[in-house]
Design a protein around this motif. Sequence first.
Motif, PDB file in Angstrom:
ATOM      1  N   ASN A 258      -9.789  54.732  41.307  1.00  0.00           N
ATOM      2  CA  ASN A 258      -8.427  55.035  42.221  1.00  0.00           C
ATOM      3  C   ASN A 258      -7.150  55.300  41.690  1.00  0.00           C
ATOM      4  O   ASN A 258      -6.342  55.820  42.233  1.00  0.00           O
ATOM      5  N   LYS A 260      -5.606  57.433  39.731  1.00  0.00           N
ATOM      6  CA  LYS A 260      -5.783  59.069  39.599  1.00  0.00           C
ATOM      7  C   LYS A 260      -4.818  59.542  38.308  1.00  0.00           C
ATOM      8  O   LYS A 260      -5.082  60.402  37.837  1.00  0.00           O
ATOM      9  N   ASN A 267     -13.217  58.472  37.913  1.00  0.00           N
ATOM     10  CA  ASN A 267     -14.648  58.125  38.371  1.00  0.00           C
ATOM     11  C   ASN A 267     -15.503  57.535  37.285  1.00  0.00           C
ATOM     12  O   ASN A 267     -16.227  56.611  37.115  1.00  0.00           O
ATOM     13  N   SER A 326      -4.499  50.401  44.353  1.00  0.00           N
ATOM     14  CA  SER A 326      -5.743  50.829  43.758  1.00  0.00           C
ATOM     15  C   SER A 326      -6.983  50.102  44.186  1.00  0.00           C
ATOM     16  O   SER A 326      -7.919  51.112  44.123  1.00  0.00           O
ATOM     17  N   GLN A 329      -7.447  52.418  48.041  1.00  0.00           N
ATOM     18  CA  GLN A 329      -7.457  53.742  48.305  1.00  0.00           C
ATOM     19  C   GLN A 329      -6.919  54.406  46.889  1.00  0.00           C
ATOM     20  O   GLN A 329      -6.214  53.877  45.934  1.00  0.00           O
ATOM     21  N   SER A 330      -7.177  55.850  46.746  1.00  0.00           N
ATOM     22  CA  SER A 330      -6.811  56.640  45.733  1.00  0.00           C
ATOM     23  C   SER A 330      -5.240  56.564  45.872  1.00  0.00           C
ATOM     24  O   SER A 330      -4.514  56.411  46.525  1.00  0.00           O
TER      25      SER A 330
END
Length: 431
Positions: A258, A260, A267, A326, A329-330
């Motif tokens: 998460n 980014k 991922n 994190s 959620q992203s």
Amino acid sequence: MALSASGKALYNVIILGVAFLLVFTAFQTCGMIQTVVLRDDVDFHGSGYDSLAIIYAVFAAANWIAPSVVALLGARWSMLASALVYTGFIASFLHPIAGVLYSLSALLGLAAAVIWTAQGNYLTENSNEQTMGRNSGLFWAMLQCSLLFGNLFFFLELEGMTSITPHLRTIIFIVLTVISGIGVLTFLFLTKPPEEFSSLSVQEGEETSGFFKRAVTAFVRSAKLMLKKEMLIISITNFYTGLELTFFSSVYGTAISNTKLFGVDSNSFIGISGMLIGAGEITGGLLFGILGKKTIKFGRDPIILLGYVVHMICFYLIFLNLPAESPIQSSHEGSYIGPYIELAFACSFMLGFADACFNTQIYSLLGSYFKSDSASAFALFKFIQSAAAAIAFAYSLVLLLHWQLLILVVCGSFGALSFFYVEHHPPRNEI
């Protein structure tokens, strides 16, 4: 040429390790990636965290009946039957349906209680006071190799991809299902423990009594053991291992995915993190397995202290390095010092190494101090650990990273102190 008793016992420990390596290569990889896999499935209406919470909640409750199941089926057949359930659960991700997945999660919780109770019993029956530490470390190192192989496969498959497509999910879970199936077959090669190493877990005359009586006896013995002062105190340590199990096995990988700011490969970094956790676990298991005869002279608490210090440093670095939201959620936000993927990977290794410090020494302590009640002792260990894991999976859905880390710091401190006490105050009637 027939093997000696010690040779036969070592053979059984190695085969046990290989079987668990295969089954848990599939399952631990599944556990680490299932929240991300289900998140990217637009047709699935549920949560990977919910599935894991169900597994560990049922796992906790089922540990009260697991010794009875092992008493009825025997350790070898109990592990084989449970491994079949693991394989079915993994196969369900080929086409995930919320109702089916949650039902299999509950069944897997029961199977997990049985397989780990039987494993602890079987390991103890193939060990004596001199080899218990070595065998615990050897088994743990072999088991944690599962984190290397499964996560390497996952990383190679997902490298450069921003989401997990249905086609990619199918490839991943066909491979994992086959690996788990081979692990099921490996359990068939286990042999009866040598009589010289066998524990006294079945009292004289019990083997000729009825199945029902044996099951009831196993349950009663578990209840009595739970009320022992030493078991109640070591349960605090066991509880902590459940919390940190949840953190490193699912929450931490999700948090990395998460984050980014790590780029398009965030991922696939779950796979590298999982491999490094496994490398830490293997390092700890081999180190304390090979040096088991030497370290036992100084007691088990120096190794627990090492694991505690490594965990505390690691938690502080994670707090500084990853965004607070994190785990949930992203996030495109920065952190106190980064984030830096290199530091995140270093923390992965530390998480695995410190976990090995705790678990190898708990296995060794239980196998030595509660040898005559090994099935019950390991069932109670898994009861407390899995109950803590279920609680942690539940709060992982809502708590920000810093609160989760604070819980780990507090419980880890009490857990280390509890282990120190039991190490120096063993049950009088067991030694």
